[in-house]
Design an enzyme around this catalytic site. Structure first.
Site, short mmCIF file in Angstrom:
data_model
loop_
_atom_site.label_atom_id
_atom_site.label_comp_id
_atom_site.label_asym_id
_atom_site.label_seq_id
_atom_site.Cartn_x
_atom_site.Cartn_y
_atom_site.Cartn_z
N TYR A 241 2.82 9.91 -0.05
CA TYR A 241 3.91 9.33 0.76
C TYR A 241 5.27 9.66 0.13
CZ TYR A 241 0.20 6.23 2.66
OH TYR A 241 -0.94 5.72 3.21
N HIS B 224 -7.61 9.71 -1.36
CA HIS B 224 -6.89 9.62 -0.08
C HIS B 224 -7.71 10.11 1.11
CE1 HIS B 224 -2.50 9.24 1.38
NE2 HIS B 224 -3.31 9.01 2.38
N ASP C 26 0.84 -1.20 0.00
CA ASP C 26 0.00 0.00 0.00
C ASP C 26 0.88 1.26 0.00
OD1 ASP C 26 -2.98 0.99 0.85
OD2 ASP C 26 -1.42 2.24 1.77
N LYS D 83 -2.94 6.11 -4.07
CA LYS D 83 -4.03 7.04 -3.71
C LYS D 83 -3.87 8.40 -4.37
CE LYS D 83 -3.85 4.75 0.75
NZ LYS D 83 -2.41 4.49 0.95
#
Ligand code: A2P
Length: 271
Positions: free
Chosen positions: A52, A110, A47, A77
């Protein structure tokens, strides 16, 4: 539900029952090595998210693993801040470029609001953005689509207006943070719940009550906490950068007895 099992999404796609979470793992060697260790330990579900900043390293580790692409389930996301149709398309393409795979397996919005405007009402924008998700799915860029951090009313706004229903809601879920209402609503609507931060980003690791139970099973607090999420019918996404923890966190094929589950349920708000 065991670590080697799958959840089945509303469109029939199978998703491995434990995913490796990469939130807060810096891009470059750290993310590359962590994902490599996860794949070596047997994880087949990774994931990530554009936010990120590590999509490229995650994709590289997957490509270098030598594991058949079809065996690995990859999630990314759309950033929470992107609430405009044209921009969402551009960001979806950016994710595909970063990851460097022909397709991903799950693409999520997200959050229902930008992080600096948490809780504000972006219903209209989310309905627009969902169309991008549907188009992304229909052209085969992702095998499934969903949402993250959506509460009941956010979910309903999408369900009332969509052509393709969200298949997943990824929410923060761990002992002491039950999210009962959202989980029940998802169950009613054939939406699989994924739980991020199953260890409360590490906050559960020193809890004496949880430690006492874990000891009786001969398991670590991390293993008990991850197992708890599975037994509540959700899909845990533990994160670690240490190979020994990474391996430990997928080794959770044991059963927490009902009485202990009830006790852990009761820790709600007490942590
Ligand atoms: P680290 O990343 O240094 O390995 P969550 O999954 O709830 O976000 O929790 C992640 C946090 O818990 C990280 O700080 C991670 O440390 C730590 N952690 C993950 N797995 C274990 C484990 N099996 N034992 C101890 N700490 C762990």
């Amino acid at each position: 539900m065991n670590s080697k099992d799958f959840f089945t999404l509303a469109n029939g796609v199978k998703i491995p029952a434990i995913g490796f979470g990469t939130w807060q793992i810096p891009s470059g060697n750290e993310a590359y090595n962590a994902v490599t260790a996860a794949l070596k330990s047997g994880y087949r579900h990774i994931d990530t998210a554009l936010a990120y900043g590590n999509e490229a390293s995650v994709g590289q580790a997957i490509r270098d693993s030598g594991i058949d692409r079809k065996e690995i389930f990859v999630t990314s996301k759309l950033p929470a801040e992107v609430k405009n149709y044209a921009l969402a398309h551009r960001y979806a393409e950016k994710t595909m470029k970063n990851i460097g795979l022909d397709y991903i397996d799950l693409y999520l919005i997200h959050a229902p609001w930008p992080w600096n405007d948490m809780g504000a009402d972006y219903t209209k924008q989310n309905i627009e953005i969902w169309k991008v998700m549907e188009e992304f799915y229909e052209k085969g860029s992702s095998r499934s689509i969903g949402i993250s951090n959506f509460n009941v009313s956010d979910i309903d706004a999408i369900l009332e207006t969509c052509r393709i229903r969200p298949m997943v809601d990824q929410i923060k879920f761990h002992i002491g943070h039950q999210q009962q209402e959202i989980r029940e609503h998802c169950a009613m609507n054939e939406i699989v719940v994924e739980g991020y931060s199953p260890l409360a980003t590490g906050n559960l690791l020193h809890n004496p009550a949880i430690a006492g139970i874990a000891k009786r099973y001969g398991k670590s607090i991390a293993q008990l906490s991850i197992r708890y999420v599975l037994q509540k019918g959700a899909l845990p996404l533990p994160k670690s950068t240490h190979p020994e923890f990474i391996g430990q966190n997928i080794d959770v094929d044991f059963e927490i007895e009902e009485e202990d589950m009830k006790f852990l349920d009761g820790l709600k708000g007490a942590l």
